[in-house]
Design a protein around this motif. Structure first.
Motif, PDB file in Angstrom:
ATOM      1  N   LYS A 130       5.218  -1.970   8.214  1.00 30.06           N
ATOM      2  CA  LYS A 130       3.999  -2.625   8.674  1.00 30.06           C
ATOM      3  C   LYS A 130       2.985  -1.604   9.194  1.00 30.06           C
ATOM      4  CE  LYS A 130       2.471  -6.217  11.869  1.00 30.06           C
ATOM      5  NZ  LYS A 130       2.879  -7.188  12.879  1.00 30.06           N
ATOM      6  N   THR A 131       3.449  -0.658  10.004  1.00 35.43           N
ATOM      7  CA  THR A 131       2.577   0.395  10.522  1.00 35.43           C
ATOM      8  C   THR A 131       2.060   1.268   9.389  1.00 35.43           C
ATOM      9  OG1 THR A 131       3.793   0.419  12.606  1.00 35.43           O
ATOM     10  CG2 THR A 131       2.447   2.364  12.108  1.00 35.43           C
TER      11      THR A 131
ATOM     12  N   ALA B 217      -0.606  -0.541   7.424  1.00 35.98           N
ATOM     13  CA  ALA B 217      -1.843  -0.594   8.213  1.00 35.98           C
ATOM     14  C   ALA B 217      -2.613   0.722   8.111  1.00 35.98           C
ATOM     15  CB  ALA B 217      -1.531  -0.915   9.676  1.00 35.98           C
TER      16      ALA B 217
ATOM     17  N   GLY C  87      -2.608   1.410   3.584  1.00 37.80           N
ATOM     18  CA  GLY C  87      -3.089   0.340   2.712  1.00 37.80           C
ATOM     19  C   GLY C  87      -2.058  -0.132   1.706  1.00 37.80           C
ATOM     20  N   LYS C  88      -2.575  -0.852   0.717  1.00 42.17           N
ATOM     21  CA  LYS C  88      -1.707  -1.544  -0.245  1.00 42.17           C
ATOM     22  C   LYS C  88      -0.993  -0.622  -1.226  1.00 42.17           C
ATOM     23  CE  LYS C  88      -4.147  -5.872   0.072  1.00 42.17           C
ATOM     24  NZ  LYS C  88      -4.861  -6.921  -0.608  1.00 42.17           N
TER      25      LYS C  88
END
Length: 182
Positions: A137-138, A141, A144-145
């Motif tokens: 998750k970090t 963030a 990006g994707k």
């Protein structure tokens, strides 16, 4: 490990995973006519054993993409080696482990890559640095994707990082010494 194409020579790391197979990054072997694998020394210039194999001994992940580097993993088949105190296979993770399994864990990366971004000098002695494994998750963030569920991200300490020439080398979980990335 050295990748020899028609006009260039690249240095990458790799991990001995059995007495006949070396694990590395696919971009390290992509396009190679031959690959030379050195084993048994922390000095790049003086391996105990060296094997040069042709491209027919390289196996790529079936979904490797050289443009995006997704599934950036390959195996190199070498002649059988005898294990000794200097040549041992790396420990591999359990089949059901997932990158998030290691979030927050300390890790070590090793390689013969550049020690300064502005330099073109590669060390002869194997280098290492410590990292902390980040959560997916970090990482998403921040990056990006482009980060997929199979990526593992690390945070650096004191500006230490991996660099050109370190690709394909092992990232191991500090306490278990299990390889969790390359």
């Amino acid at each position: 490990m050295q990748n020899n194409t028609a006009n260039t020579e690249n240095t990458c790391g790799g991990s001995l995973i059995s007495n006949t197979w070396v694990l590395t990054a696919a971009h390290c072997t992509f396009g190679a006519e031959t690959v030379t694998v050195g084993l048994g020394s922390i000095l790049k210039s003086s391996s105990l054993i060296e094997h040069t194999v042709t491209k027919k001994n390289i196996v790529y992940h079936k979904n490797f993409n050289n443009k995006t580097l997704f599934n950036d993993i390959s195996l190199i088949r070498i002649p059988r080696v005898k294990f000794n105190k200097y040549i041992q296979p790396v420990k591999l993770p359990k089949l059901k482990s997932h990158p998030d399994t290691y979030t927050g864990h300390d890790s070590i990366a090793t390689g013969w890559g550049l020690t300064l971004n502005a330099s073109n000098m590669y060390p002869d002695v194997l280098q290492y640095t410590h990292f902390k494994i980040m959560s997916r998750k970090t990482c998403v963030a921040f990056w990006g994707k482009q980060i997929t569920k199979s990526n593992l991200c690390v945070s650096t300490k004191w500006g230490n990082s991996i660099c050109n020439g370190d690709s394909g080398g092992p990232l191991v979980e500090y306490y278990s010494m299990v390889q969790i990335g390359c």
